[in-house]
Motif scaffolding. Structure first.
Motif, PDB file in Angstrom:
ATOM      1  N   GLU A 175      18.058  39.152  36.502  1.00 29.66           N
ATOM      2  CA  GLU A 175      19.407  39.661  36.288  1.00 29.66           C
ATOM      3  C   GLU A 175      20.507  38.797  36.884  1.00 29.66           C
ATOM      4  N   TYR A 176      20.184  37.652  37.473  1.00 33.25           N
ATOM      5  CA  TYR A 176      21.158  36.920  38.282  1.00 33.25           C
ATOM      6  C   TYR A 176      22.302  36.321  37.467  1.00 33.25           C
ATOM      7  N   ILE A 177      22.022  35.827  36.274  1.00 34.89           N
ATOM      8  CA  ILE A 177      23.110  35.241  35.485  1.00 34.89           C
ATOM      9  C   ILE A 177      24.054  36.339  34.988  1.00 34.89           C
ATOM     10  N   LEU A 178      23.526  37.515  34.704  1.00 32.31           N
ATOM     11  CA  LEU A 178      24.390  38.645  34.347  1.00 32.31           C
ATOM     12  C   LEU A 178      25.239  39.054  35.539  1.00 32.31           C
ATOM     13  N   TRP A 179      24.675  38.975  36.724  1.00 27.37           N
ATOM     14  CA  TRP A 179      25.441  39.277  37.937  1.00 27.37           C
ATOM     15  C   TRP A 179      26.613  38.315  38.079  1.00 27.37           C
ATOM     16  N   LEU A 180      26.387  37.035  37.819  1.00 25.22           N
ATOM     17  CA  LEU A 180      27.479  36.062  37.890  1.00 25.22           C
ATOM     18  C   LEU A 180      28.596  36.423  36.919  1.00 25.22           C
ATOM     19  N   VAL A 181      28.229  36.826  35.708  1.00 26.06           N
ATOM     20  CA  VAL A 181      29.244  37.223  34.722  1.00 26.06           C
ATOM     21  C   VAL A 181      30.053  38.405  35.246  1.00 26.06           C
ATOM     22  N   THR A 182      29.389  39.387  35.851  1.00 22.07           N
ATOM     23  CA  THR A 182      30.115  40.558  36.356  1.00 22.07           C
ATOM     24  C   THR A 182      30.988  40.200  37.559  1.00 22.07           C
ATOM     25  N   ILE A 183      30.554  39.247  38.368  1.00 25.03           N
ATOM     26  CA  ILE A 183      31.400  38.777  39.476  1.00 25.03           C
ATOM     27  C   ILE A 183      32.679  38.156  38.926  1.00 25.03           C
ATOM     28  N   LEU A 184      32.537  37.328  37.919  1.00 24.44           N
ATOM     29  CA  LEU A 184      33.701  36.694  37.298  1.00 24.44           C
ATOM     30  C   LEU A 184      34.637  37.738  36.696  1.00 24.44           C
ATOM     31  N   LEU A 185      34.080  38.707  35.991  1.00 27.14           N
ATOM     32  CA  LEU A 185      34.905  39.728  35.348  1.00 27.14           C
ATOM     33  C   LEU A 185      35.633  40.594  36.365  1.00 27.14           C
ATOM     34  N   SER A 186      34.921  41.064  37.374  1.00 31.84           N
ATOM     35  CA  SER A 186      35.571  41.926  38.371  1.00 31.84           C
ATOM     36  C   SER A 186      36.616  41.156  39.170  1.00 31.84           C
ATOM     37  N   SER A 187      36.346  39.893  39.486  1.00 27.36           N
ATOM     38  CA  SER A 187      37.307  39.085  40.249  1.00 27.36           C
ATOM     39  C   SER A 187      38.558  38.798  39.424  1.00 27.36           C
ATOM     40  N   ALA A 188      38.355  38.421  38.158  1.00 28.04           N
ATOM     41  CA  ALA A 188      39.507  38.136  37.292  1.00 28.04           C
ATOM     42  C   ALA A 188      40.327  39.394  37.048  1.00 28.04           C
ATOM     43  N   SER A 189      39.662  40.522  36.832  1.00 33.33           N
ATOM     44  CA  SER A 189      40.393  41.770  36.585  1.00 33.33           C
ATOM     45  C   SER A 189      41.136  42.235  37.835  1.00 33.33           C
ATOM     46  N   LEU A 190      40.577  41.955  39.014  1.00 32.28           N
ATOM     47  CA  LEU A 190      41.288  42.277  40.260  1.00 32.28           C
ATOM     48  C   LEU A 190      42.582  41.476  40.366  1.00 32.28           C
ATOM     49  N   LEU A 191      42.488  40.169  40.157  1.00 28.87           N
ATOM     50  CA  LEU A 191      43.681  39.321  40.246  1.00 28.87           C
ATOM     51  C   LEU A 191      44.695  39.693  39.171  1.00 28.87           C
ATOM     52  N   ALA A 211      46.435  51.843  33.452  1.00 27.57           N
ATOM     53  CA  ALA A 211      46.363  50.648  32.608  1.00 27.57           C
ATOM     54  C   ALA A 211      46.144  49.393  33.449  1.00 27.57           C
ATOM     55  N   THR A 212      46.711  49.362  34.649  1.00 26.13           N
ATOM     56  CA  THR A 212      46.656  48.157  35.467  1.00 26.13           C
ATOM     57  C   THR A 212      45.307  47.980  36.151  1.00 26.13           C
ATOM     58  N   TRP A 213      44.716  49.064  36.626  1.00 28.76           N
ATOM     59  CA  TRP A 213      43.531  48.967  37.465  1.00 28.76           C
ATOM     60  C   TRP A 213      42.250  49.489  36.812  1.00 28.76           C
ATOM     61  N   SER A 214      42.330  50.070  35.649  1.00 26.39           N
ATOM     62  CA  SER A 214      41.131  50.652  35.042  1.00 26.39           C
ATOM     63  C   SER A 214      40.075  49.587  34.726  1.00 26.39           C
ATOM     64  N   ILE A 215      40.523  48.409  34.294  1.00 25.69           N
ATOM     65  CA  ILE A 215      39.570  47.346  33.966  1.00 25.69           C
ATOM     66  C   ILE A 215      38.783  46.937  35.206  1.00 25.69           C
ATOM     67  N   TYR A 216      39.472  46.867  36.345  1.00 29.02           N
ATOM     68  CA  TYR A 216      38.765  46.505  37.576  1.00 29.02           C
ATOM     69  C   TYR A 216      37.739  47.564  37.948  1.00 29.02           C
ATOM     70  N   ALA A 217      38.098  48.833  37.857  1.00 30.11           N
ATOM     71  CA  ALA A 217      37.157  49.899  38.194  1.00 30.11           C
ATOM     72  C   ALA A 217      35.911  49.830  37.309  1.00 30.11           C
ATOM     73  N   VAL A 218      36.120  49.578  36.021  1.00 28.80           N
ATOM     74  CA  VAL A 218      34.992  49.503  35.082  1.00 28.80           C
ATOM     75  C   VAL A 218      34.111  48.298  35.390  1.00 28.80           C
ATOM     76  N   THR A 219      34.712  47.140  35.591  1.00 25.60           N
ATOM     77  CA  THR A 219      33.919  45.931  35.847  1.00 25.60           C
ATOM     78  C   THR A 219      33.195  46.009  37.186  1.00 25.60           C
ATOM     79  N   LEU A 220      33.808  46.664  38.165  1.00 27.88           N
ATOM     80  CA  LEU A 220      33.122  46.854  39.442  1.00 27.88           C
ATOM     81  C   LEU A 220      31.885  47.726  39.266  1.00 27.88           C
ATOM     82  N   ALA A 221      32.024  48.804  38.502  1.00 27.01           N
ATOM     83  CA  ALA A 221      30.875  49.680  38.244  1.00 27.01           C
ATOM     84  C   ALA A 221      29.772  48.933  37.495  1.00 27.01           C
TER      85      ALA A 221
END
Length: 556
Positions: A175-191, A211-221
Motif C-alpha cells: 500500500e505504500y505508493i497509495l500512501w504517498l498519493v494520499t500524503i500529496l493530496l492531503s498536504s496540497a488540500s491543506l495548503l 467548501a474550504t476545508w472539506s477536501i482536506y477532511a476527506v483526503t485525511l480520512a
C-alpha cells in the motif's frame, strides 16, 4: 498544467521525456523480481483468509505441490466482505482501502504477479498530478528571472519520474505508493484551504468553512484508511498550521482542528478495531510473524537518502557506497539550506516538518537502541517527498538564475541527476531481486539450487519468517518440487520416493533430531543473514571421506 507552457521549450521536452521514461520503467518487467515475503502477505489479506487458516491447511505434515498455495494468494473462494472483516478482526493494523481496491482489481485481471504489481504502477501515475498540485500550492507561482519562467512543479515531476526510490514502491505489491498519493493530496488540500481562507479574510469576506476545508477532511480520512502512519502526517500538518499562525488560536487554526476532527471521526470505525488489535498484539506471545535484519541507524538512514537519486543496489558494506552517501548528503543538505535561505518561512517550514516529524516516533527509539529494523524503510516516504521538493526548488531556481557560467554548472548537475536516475531505473528493471525484498533476497539462489535436482522435496515449519518465505519460494520453484510442511517443528514423515530432500531454515535442534531419526547427515547448501537451507544426505563411508580429502588436497 498551464505553467509548464511558460518554461523554455527544451525544459518542456526534457520533462515530457523523463515522464515518459518514468512511466515505461514502472510497467517494464513487473514480474521479473521475486515476489517477496511481504507481498505474499498482501495477497493473503486480499484472499480473505488469515495466516492461521492457511497454516492449518498447508502446514499439516502432508506432501503438497505448489498449486496448493494458490488458494491463499488472491481472489478465490471468499468475498470482498471476508477480506474486510478478516482485516478488521485479525489484521486491523493494515487499514482496508488498498486491499479493497486490490481485490476489485484482481477480480478483473487475475491473481498473477504482474496483475497485482500493475495496480501499484498505475497508482504511481497519480503521483505526478498530485505533486504538481502540491508544488503549485507550496511555491505559489513559477520561479522567473529575466522573463524566463521555471516552474519548480515541472522539475519535481521530472525528479519523481526517474527517482529510484519512487520506482521501488511503484512496483511493490503493497500500500505504500497509495500512501504517498494520499500524503500529496492531503498536504496540497491543506495548503489550498489555508490559502483560500487567507484570501477571503483579506477581502473581508466570510469564509465558507465547508467548501474550504472539506477536501482536506476527506483526503485525511482517505490517508488514514490507507496507512496508519498517516496519523503522524496529521500531526505534522497540525504543527505546521499552529506554527504558521505563530501559536495563536486564529480562525485558520480553529477550522483546521475542526476539519482534522471530522477526518478522524470518519476513521473512528476502523480505529476502534485498531486499538483492540494493538493491545492484543502487546499481550500476545506469538510475535514471530516476520523477522528483519537490524543495522546501524545512521548507515541505513544515509544509504536510504542516497537511494533517492542513485540506486544500483549497492550494499552497506561496499566501500563505493560511502562516496555515494557523502555526495548525496551534501547535495540534500545544500538543497534544504538554500530552501530555508530563499523562501518564505511558510514554504520551508512545511517541507522541514514533513521531512522530520513523521519519522521521529521510529527514529528516536532506533537511535537510542543503536540499530534499525530494515523493514521500516517505507516509513521514510514523507522524508523522501520533502527532500525531493527541496531539490526540485533548488534545481528550478539555479538553472534560471545567475550568469551563464553559473547556469552551466547547474545544467551539469541536473544532467548528472538525470543520468543517475536513468541508470538506476535501467539496472532495477532488469534485476531479479533488490534491497527492499529483505528476508526474501536469497530466494532466487535457493530456488535455482532446488530446481536443478530431479525429485526434490522441501521440508519446513511455520516459525519466524519461514511461513512467508515458503510462500515466496513457491513462485520460483518448478512444479516438480513438492513441499512437506509441519507446525511446531514436528518430525516429518519423509516418503522414500524423493531423491533430494531439503530442510528450509531449520533450528539446530530440529535438524539434529531429523538426522538422528533417519540416520542421515545434513549439508548446508545456502546461508545468509536471514536463513539457511540444508540438504539431507547419507552419511559418507570411510572410503568416500578419504576420496573427498584427497580431492581437496590435490585441488589445493
Amino acid at each position: 498544467m498551464h505553467h509548464l507552457k511558460l518554461a523554455p521549450s527544451w525544459l518542456r521536452f526534457l520533462i515530457i521525456f523523463l515522464l515518459t521514461m518514468g512511466i515505461l520503467f514502472r510497467f517494464f518487467n513487473l514480474d521479473t523480481k521475486i515476489f517477496s515475503h511481504d507481498e505474499t502477505y498482501t495477497l493473503l489479506r486480499i484472499s480473505g483468509y488469515t495466516r492461521t487458516e492457511a497454516q492449518n491447511k498447508l502446514f499439516n505434515g502432508s506432501v503438497i505441490g505448489k498449486e496448493s498455495f494458490a488458494q491463499f494468494q488472491g481472489v478465490n473462494q471468499k468475498s470482498l466482505n471476508d477480506t474486510i472483516m478478516t482485516l478488521a478482526k485479525k489484521d486491523s493494523l493494515h487499514p482496508p482501502l488498498y486491499y479493497v481496491i486490490a481485490r476489485l482489481w484482481l477480480e478483473i485481471f487475475g491473481n498473477s504477479v504482474t496483475a497485482i504489481r500493475s495496480l501499484s504502477a498505475l497508482i504511481s501515475l497519480l503521483v505526478f498530478p498530485c505533486v504538481y498540485w502540491l508544488c503549485r500550492e507550496l511555491f505559489n507561482v513559477p520561479l522567473s528571472v529575466s522573463g524566463v519562467a521555471m516552474p519548480a512543479a515541472g522539475v519535481a515531476i521530472a525528479l519523481m519520474a526517474i527517482s529510484p526510490i519512487q520506482l521501488v514502491y511503484a512496483q511493490e505489491a503493497q500500500e505504500y505508493i497509495l500512501w504517498l498519493v494520499t500524503i500529496l493530496l492531503s498536504s496540497a488540500s491543506l495548503l489550498r484551504a489555508m490559502r483560500l481562507e487567507d484570501e477571503l479574510i483579506k477581502k473581508q469576506q466570510r469564509p465558507d468553512l465547508f467548501a474550504t476545508w472539506s477536501i482536506y477532511a476527506v483526503t485525511l480520512a482517505i490517508s488514514l484508511y490507507t496507512f496508519l502512519w498517516s496519523g503522524f502526517i496529521a500531526v505534522a500538518h497540525g504543527i505546521y498550521v499552529i506554527t504558521a499562525a505563530r501559536f495563536q488560536l486564529s480562525q485558520t487554526v480553529r477550522t483546521y482542528l475542526l476539519a482534522s476532527l471530522v477526518g478522524f471521526l470518519a476513521f473512528m470505525p476502523w480505529l476502534t478495531a485498531v486499538i483492540g488489535d494493538f493491545f492484543q498484539f502487546l499481550i500476545s506471545a506469538d510475535k514471530t510473524t516476520t523477522q528483519s535484519s537490524f543495522m546501524p541507524v545512521l548507515e541505513f538512514f544515509f544509504m536510504q537518502l542516497s537511494r533517492i537519486f542513485f540506486d544500483i543496489d549497492i550494499r552497506l558494506e561496499n566501500s563505493f557506497s560511502y562516496l555515494i552517501k557523502i555526495i548525496s548528503l551534501t547535495f540534500i543538505a545544500y538543497s534544504i539550506y538554500f530552501l530555508c535561505q530563499t523562501t518564505n518561512y511558510k514554504v520551508w517550514l512545511f517541507i522541514i516538518i514533513l521531512i522530520v516529524v513523521p519519522v521521529l516516533p521510529l527514529r528516536i527509539p532506533d537511535l537510542m537502541a543503536g540499530s534499525i529494523e530494515s523493514s521500516t524503510d517505507p516509513y521514510l516516504i514523507p522524508s523522501y517527498l520533502g527532500i525531493q521538493l527541496a531539490v526540485a526548488y533548488l534545481l528550478a531556481t539555479q538553472i534560471s538564475n545567475g550568469s551563464m557560467s553559473r547556469r552551466s554548472i547547474w545544467y551539469a548537475i541536473v544532467a548528472l541527476v538525470i543520468i543517475c536516475g536513468l541508470i538506476s531505473s535501467k539496472v532495477n528493471s532488469q534485476a531479479e531481486t533488490w534491497w527492499n525484498k529483505g528476508i526474501s533476497d536469497g530466494n532466487p539462489q535457493v530456488a535455482q539450487i532446488i530446481n536443478q535436482t530431479t525429485r526434490p522435496l522441501l521440508i519446513s515449519d511455520a516459525l519466524g519468517n519461514n511461513y512467508g518465505n515458503i510462500f515466496s519460494l513457491s513462485y520460483l520453484l518448478k512444479p516438480k518440487v513438492q513441499f512437506l510442511l509441519v507446525q511446531n517443528q514436528k518430525i516429518p514423515k519423509i516418503p522414500d520416493r524423493f531423491a533430494d530432500v531439503f530442510l528450509f531454515n531449520p533450528s539446530d535442534t530440529w535438524r539434529e533430531i531429523i538426522e538422528k531419526k533417519y540416520n542421515l547427515k545434513t549439508d548446508i547448501v545456502y546461508s545468509d543473514k536471514y536463513y539457511s537451507v540444508w540438504k539431507l544426505a547419507k552419511p559418507r563411508t570411510v572410503r568416500q571421506r578419504d576420496i573427498l580429502r584427497k580431492t581437496k588436497l590435490s585441488s589445493n
